[in-house]
Write a protein that holds these residues in place. Structure first.
Motif, PDB file in Angstrom:
ATOM      1  N   ASP A 149      76.416  64.268 -19.787  1.00  0.00           N
ATOM      2  CA  ASP A 149      75.557  63.993 -20.944  1.00  0.00           C
ATOM      3  C   ASP A 149      74.817  62.686 -20.685  1.00  0.00           C
ATOM      4  N   ILE A 150      73.517  62.783 -20.423  1.00  0.00           N
ATOM      5  CA  ILE A 150      72.703  61.611 -20.104  1.00  0.00           C
ATOM      6  C   ILE A 150      72.162  61.008 -21.392  1.00  0.00           C
ATOM      7  N   GLY A 151      72.346  59.681 -21.548  1.00  0.00           N
ATOM      8  CA  GLY A 151      71.982  59.030 -22.800  1.00  0.00           C
ATOM      9  C   GLY A 151      72.940  59.459 -23.883  1.00  0.00           C
ATOM     10  N   ARG A 209      78.165  62.374 -29.204  1.00  0.00           N
ATOM     11  CA  ARG A 209      78.228  63.570 -30.032  1.00  0.00           C
ATOM     12  C   ARG A 209      78.161  64.868 -29.208  1.00  0.00           C
ATOM     13  N   MET A 210      77.323  64.909 -28.170  1.00  0.00           N
ATOM     14  CA  MET A 210      77.253  66.125 -27.361  1.00  0.00           C
ATOM     15  C   MET A 210      78.565  66.369 -26.618  1.00  0.00           C
ATOM     16  N   ILE A 211      79.247  65.302 -26.246  1.00  0.00           N
ATOM     17  CA  ILE A 211      80.551  65.463 -25.605  1.00  0.00           C
ATOM     18  C   ILE A 211      81.557  66.005 -26.614  1.00  0.00           C
ATOM     19  N   LEU A 243      80.693  69.795 -26.970  1.00  0.00           N
ATOM     20  CA  LEU A 243      80.842  70.686 -25.830  1.00  0.00           C
ATOM     21  C   LEU A 243      82.060  70.383 -24.965  1.00  0.00           C
ATOM     22  N   GLY A 244      82.669  69.235 -25.166  1.00  0.00           N
ATOM     23  CA  GLY A 244      83.716  68.784 -24.263  1.00  0.00           C
ATOM     24  C   GLY A 244      84.912  69.690 -24.153  1.00  0.00           C
ATOM     25  N   ALA A 245      85.302  70.323 -25.234  1.00  0.00           N
ATOM     26  CA  ALA A 245      86.486  71.187 -25.207  1.00  0.00           C
ATOM     27  C   ALA A 245      86.282  72.398 -24.301  1.00  0.00           C
ATOM     28  N   ARG A 246      85.021  72.784 -24.068  1.00  0.00           N
ATOM     29  CA  ARG A 246      84.726  73.940 -23.214  1.00  0.00           C
ATOM     30  C   ARG A 246      84.484  73.546 -21.760  1.00  0.00           C
ATOM     31  N   ALA A 247      84.485  72.250 -21.474  1.00  0.00           N
ATOM     32  CA  ALA A 247      84.131  71.773 -20.137  1.00  0.00           C
ATOM     33  C   ALA A 247      85.367  71.529 -19.279  1.00  0.00           C
ATOM     34  N   GLU A 248      85.193  71.661 -17.962  1.00  0.00           N
ATOM     35  CA  GLU A 248      86.267  71.337 -17.020  1.00  0.00           C
ATOM     36  C   GLU A 248      86.420  69.823 -16.894  1.00  0.00           C
ATOM     37  N   ARG A 249      85.300  69.137 -16.865  1.00  0.00           N
ATOM     38  CA  ARG A 249      85.281  67.688 -16.735  1.00  0.00           C
ATOM     39  C   ARG A 249      84.061  67.174 -17.480  1.00  0.00           C
ATOM     40  N   VAL A 250      84.167  65.994 -18.071  1.00  0.00           N
ATOM     41  CA  VAL A 250      83.089  65.479 -18.916  1.00  0.00           C
ATOM     42  C   VAL A 250      82.731  64.063 -18.484  1.00  0.00           C
ATOM     43  N   THR A 251      81.432  63.820 -18.334  1.00  0.00           N
ATOM     44  CA  THR A 251      80.941  62.491 -17.997  1.00  0.00           C
ATOM     45  C   THR A 251      79.773  62.153 -18.920  1.00  0.00           C
ATOM     46  N   GLY A 252      79.814  60.982 -19.529  1.00  0.00           N
ATOM     47  CA  GLY A 252      78.717  60.497 -20.353  1.00  0.00           C
ATOM     48  C   GLY A 252      78.092  59.273 -19.711  1.00  0.00           C
ATOM     49  N   ILE A 253      76.752  59.195 -19.741  1.00  0.00           N
ATOM     50  CA  ILE A 253      76.014  58.069 -19.156  1.00  0.00           C
ATOM     51  C   ILE A 253      75.149  57.447 -20.243  1.00  0.00           C
ATOM     52  N   ASP A 254      75.148  56.122 -20.320  1.00  0.00           N
ATOM     53  CA  ASP A 254      74.243  55.436 -21.242  1.00  0.00           C
ATOM     54  C   ASP A 254      73.944  54.047 -20.687  1.00  0.00           C
ATOM     55  N   ALA A 314      87.395  61.713 -21.224  1.00  0.00           N
ATOM     56  CA  ALA A 314      85.991  61.779 -20.823  1.00  0.00           C
ATOM     57  C   ALA A 314      85.622  60.511 -20.066  1.00  0.00           C
ATOM     58  N   GLU A 315      84.891  60.663 -18.973  1.00  0.00           N
ATOM     59  CA  GLU A 315      84.440  59.512 -18.203  1.00  0.00           C
ATOM     60  C   GLU A 315      83.137  59.001 -18.796  1.00  0.00           C
TER      61      GLU A 315
END
Length: 317
Positions: free
Chosen positions: A155-157, A162-164, A167-178, A199-200
């Motif tokens: 998730d960029i920005g 909120r997007m994590i 959608l995070g529960a459906r993801a294998e791995r989660v990364t957020g960038i800001d 989440a990273e």
């Protein structure tokens, strides 16, 4: 120094064992670690440096803060399994005390998040009032991505995360960038409340993302592109992260004339049309696979989904 020797030397200290246990629970700043451990930041920093040299933890700078997480799984998992297999009654009092102080750190994060929201609530509410309800946008995001697994999500920005959350529960791995350390601290608090502490979160620029080529299956740019001075470059950098068959979702505004958003909201672009986005997708090697429109009071929200062609199809082409 051989790796096993470096590891066991690094852990030959009760404080460093405690740090390992704490980082297992959640990512922490050096200051937060000092708060939990009841030690000075310089002393904690020395312990962290030893652990980082042995690759037991990883350090990442966000503004003036240093955040810490466990080292690579190949190094940390065997150690944690061994520690779990030993019962040490003398260490129990530290685990209890550290757990209490860690709960206080979580509470501090939540309080800081609430203060930030309260300070910006009027500004965000003013923008929300111009378009359809967030629940409708989020339902459309979920629906447009439902055709395939999320896989590795970036998730960029990420902003508040909120997007994590969505959608995070459906993801294998989660990364957020800001880019903003303040927003990342806000996201950490919210994601902890949502049970997504693993989440990273990384500080980074949308034009130079701190992730490898092909490291994502799904990338999201949610209400970010209108801040970009160079939208084509931002989309190309997002597309770089996609593995073969990966998808990029852009959620933003259709063209509009609300100049106040440029003047007061720092919007660099007043929306985008389908041809623009499709052109940027094509230049980045993506095919536009879906477009959705959600008309609102003054602003129309658009969702554009692009897909990276599988490698074998590229070769045929």
């Amino acid at each position: 120094m051989p790796a096993p020797l470096a590891v066991f030397r690094a852990l030959a200290d009760p404080t460093r064992l405690r740090i390992l246990a704490l980082l297992r629970e959640m990512e922490l700043s050096v200051g937060e670690l000092a708060q939990v451990l009841g030690q000075s930041q310089p002393r904690v920093s020395r312990h962290v440096r030893i652990m980082a040299d042995a690759e037991l933890c990883e350090r990442r700078r966000e503004g003036s803060w240093i955040f810490l997480s466990l080292g690579k799984a190949g190094r940390s998992k065997p150690l944690l399994a061994a520690i779990d297999g030993w019962h040490d009654p003398s260490a129990e009092r530290w685990r209890v005390a550290d757990a209490v102080r860690l709960a206080a750190v979580r509470s501090d994060r939540v309080a800081a998040a609430e203060a930030f929201f309260n300070a910006h609530a009027a500004e965000w509410d003013a923008i929300r009032s111009l378009h359809v309800a967030e629940t409708e946008v989020e339902a459309a995001v979920t629906a447009i991505l439902a055709a395939a697994p999320i896989g590795r999500l970036v998730d960029i920005g990420t902003g508040t995360g909120r997007m994590i959350e969505l959608l995070g529960a459906r993801a294998e791995r989660v990364t957020g960038i800001d880019r903003s350390p303040e927003m990342l601290r806000l996201a950490r608090a919210k994601l902890a409340q949502a049970g997504l502490e693993q989440a990273e979160l990384h500080q980074g620029d949308m034009y130079a993302l701190p992730l490898a080529d092909g490291s994502a299956d799904c990338v999201v740019l949610h209400q970010v592109l209108h801040y970009a001075q160079a939208p084509a470059a931002a989309i190309a950098e997002a597309a770089r992260l996609l593995a073969p068959g990966g998808r990029l979702l852009v959620v933003d505004f259709a063209p509009h004339e609300r100049e106040e958003l440029r003047e007061r909201g720092a919007h660099a672009r007043l929306g985008f049309d389908d041809a623009q986005v499709a052109g940027w997708f094509a230049a980045a090697g993506l095919e536009t696979t879906a477009v959705r429109e959600l008309a609102g009071h003054a602003l129309t929200v658009k969702l554009w989904l692009g897909a990276q062609a599988p490698r074998h199809l590229k070769a045929v082409a």
